[in-house]
Scaffold this motif. Structure first.
Motif, PDB file in Angstrom:
ATOM      1  N   LYS A  13       1.262   5.597  -2.050  1.00 11.17           N
ATOM      2  CA  LYS A  13       1.006   6.812  -1.288  1.00 11.17           C
ATOM      3  C   LYS A  13       1.802   7.977  -1.850  1.00 11.17           C
ATOM      4  CE  LYS A  13      -0.156   4.843   3.245  1.00 11.17           C
ATOM      5  NZ  LYS A  13       0.250   4.744   4.666  1.00 11.17           N
ATOM      6  N   ARG A  73       0.812  -1.214   0.000  1.00 17.54           N
ATOM      7  CA  ARG A  73       0.000   0.000   0.000  1.00 17.54           C
ATOM      8  C   ARG A  73       0.851   1.272   0.000  1.00 17.54           C
ATOM      9  NH1 ARG A  73      -4.158   0.537   4.858  1.00 17.54           N
ATOM     10  NH2 ARG A  73      -2.167   0.613   5.976  1.00 17.54           N
ATOM     11  N   ASP A  74       1.961   1.220   0.732  1.00 17.01           N
ATOM     12  CA  ASP A  74       2.818   2.414   0.822  1.00 17.01           C
ATOM     13  C   ASP A  74       3.412   2.805  -0.546  1.00 17.01           C
ATOM     14  OD1 ASP A  74       2.291   2.551   3.478  1.00 17.01           O
ATOM     15  OD2 ASP A  74       4.243   1.798   4.153  1.00 17.01           O
TER      16      ASP A  74
END
Length: 480
Positions: A478, A474-475
């Motif tokens: 970002k 997920r990072d």
């Protein structure tokens, strides 16, 4: 995340793939094959998607390792999707999962196939299957770096590191673009040399081209159901030699090109690689001697299969699935060892195996002598902790992916040898395994779920695992 640069590069991947499909369309035209329209449609779609993405070069060119991994992973996925379209459009492989399996197997230079009879395929499709090996062997983004004068933010090196196989990638010359050109120049030169020698052996031109593509990319798609088994001993010997040559780190060829033979001969990884090939060939020859009319024939087939498996090419001259247990066990071990870093071969890589072994012996030494301080060396240089950390992390990820993949494939209910070696053959980009996926068989027996798992394994193996895994964090997506 610099999305504009990522889409810009992917746009160029679309355009380059359209250009790379053109030779296959030309083959269809030369042989008056109806499949030419399938390539025309795929080329048109690639251009339709690619041209809008490259019309304006992004102002922000800052490109870090994260963007490099994402770009490489997405580029290979996109490239495989578009490369599967000619198979689907022509009806040669109507299933999109099967077409993706075949195309990913081609680009990742795996050579595993779902086709039961390749000899019924149109010549243009045979050419495209083999040409994907040659494209994927050195990498499409390395090819992109040869063509485009892209600079800024050091992203060119991040792209090359993410796509090139091995524990580390270094520039051969000061500029990345010059390095990419030099690598492709050496790649083309070796390919042309093999093609010439095959033609001198009276091999038909199309056969020689497809065999060269498969050997150079260490892929293994054959255009005969018997792979290389129908060809002469001379041709089998030439293919054996070039499979081994393409499995050597291209830095060695660079040093020879720069007229530094002493430095080239001091390449430790290449020494271990050749020693493993020699020892494995001799042992297997002893065990299969009685299966062939004379010792020379047994040695030739042993050398061919050892060269094919350790370089992860996947060609075959005989069905080694019927050999005794010891030769088959050696071949399975060679599947994991693989070729040299910086070559077109797959597997764990000889350099990683050597580093892991030396790390183990150092740990044992420190248990015996707690106060001993011993620096780990490789290729005459001290190995830094960053390299060792990278190797250890790679092995952890490798084992986890292998274990999970094997569990998923086992759901199909086949025997353990089939399930185990199918994962070994795809994750290490080899092609044939044992039992139901042996050199005389194919991967058509698996369910769509297993094929998707094996597609993931092929991509993970070719991209050294981490560029593909980055997509699932997920990072990564970002904005910081």
């Amino acid at each position: 995340m610099n999305y504009s640069m990522i889409f810009f590069i992917i746009g160029w991947v679309f355009i380059i793939e359209a250009a790379l499909m053109a030779p296959s369309a030309l083959v269809a035209l030369l042989y008056s094959e109806r499949s030419i329209w399938a390539f025309a449609a795929a080329i048109g779609l690639c251009l339709l998607l690619g041209v809008p993405l490259v019309r304006k070069q992004p102002a922000n060119k800052v490109f870090y390792a994260k963007e490099g991994c994402v770009t490489v992973a997405l580029s290979w996925i996109v490239m495989s999707l578009m490369g599967a379209l000619p198979f689907v459009f022509s009806g040669v492989i109507p299933s999109i999962v099967d077409a993706m399996f075949e195309t990913v197997s081609g680009f990742t230079t795996t050579g595993a196939s779902i086709l039961k009879d390749v000899e019924v395929l149109p010549r243009c499709m045979l050419f495209w299957r083999s040409f994907t090996h040659w494209i994927g062997g050195m990498g499409v983004l390395v090819f992109l770096l040869c063509l485009l004068p892209m600079s800024g933010g050091g992203y060119s090196m991040n792209l090359m590191k993410a796509e090139s196989p091995g524990p580390s990638v270094s520039k051969l010359v000061p500029k990345v673009r010059s390095t990419a050109k030099l690598l492709y120049g050496l790649y083309v030169a070796l390919s042309l040399l093999e093609l010439t020698l095959l033609l001198l052996g009276s091999m038909p031109l199309l056969d020689a081209l497809c065999t060269t593509f498969g050997t150079a990319g260490t892929g293994g798609f054959g255009i005969k159901n018997s792979s290389i088994g129908e060809y002469s001993a001379y041709i089998q010997s030439i293919v054996t030699i070039f499979m081994i040559l393409f499995g050597i780190n291209f830095n060695v060829y660079f040093l020879l090109y720069m007229r530094k033979p002493k430095e080239a001969l001091r390449c430790e990884e290449a020494g271990w690689y050749l020693a493993i090939i020699a020892a494995s060939t001799l042992i297997i020859t002893v065990f299969i001697r009685n299966s062939f009319p004379d010792l020379a024939t047994a040695f030739r087939h042993a050398a061919f299969q050892v060269g094919s498996i350790i370089t992860t090419t996947g060609f075959s001259t005989v069905d080694f699935n019927v050999w005794p247990a010891v030769p088959r066990a050696i071949l399975v071990l060679l599947m994991f060892i693989g070729a040299c870093a910086g070559s077109t071969g797959g597997g764990i890589k000889v350099s990683r195996i050597v580093l892991l072994f030396r790390t183990m012996t150092r740990e044992i030494g420190q248990i015996i002598h707690p106060h001993m301080v011993k620096k780990l060396k490789f290729e005459g240089r001290v190995v830094g902790q960053e390299v060792l950390r990278s190797v250890n992390a790679f092995m952890v990820a490798y084992v986890l992916i292998f274990a999970v993949s094997t569990l998923f494939v086992c759901l199909d209910g086949f025997d353990l040898v089939t399930s185990f070696t199918s994962v070994a053959a795809t994750l290490n980009n080899i092609g044939p395994g044992l039992e139901l996926v042996g050199p005389a068989s194919n991967f058509s027996c698996f369910s769509d779920l297993s094929k998707i798992v094996l597609i993931f394994d092929m991509l993970a193996g070719r991209l050294e695992i981490f560029p593909l895994l980055v997509l699932f964090f997920r990072d990564t997506w970002k904005k910081f």
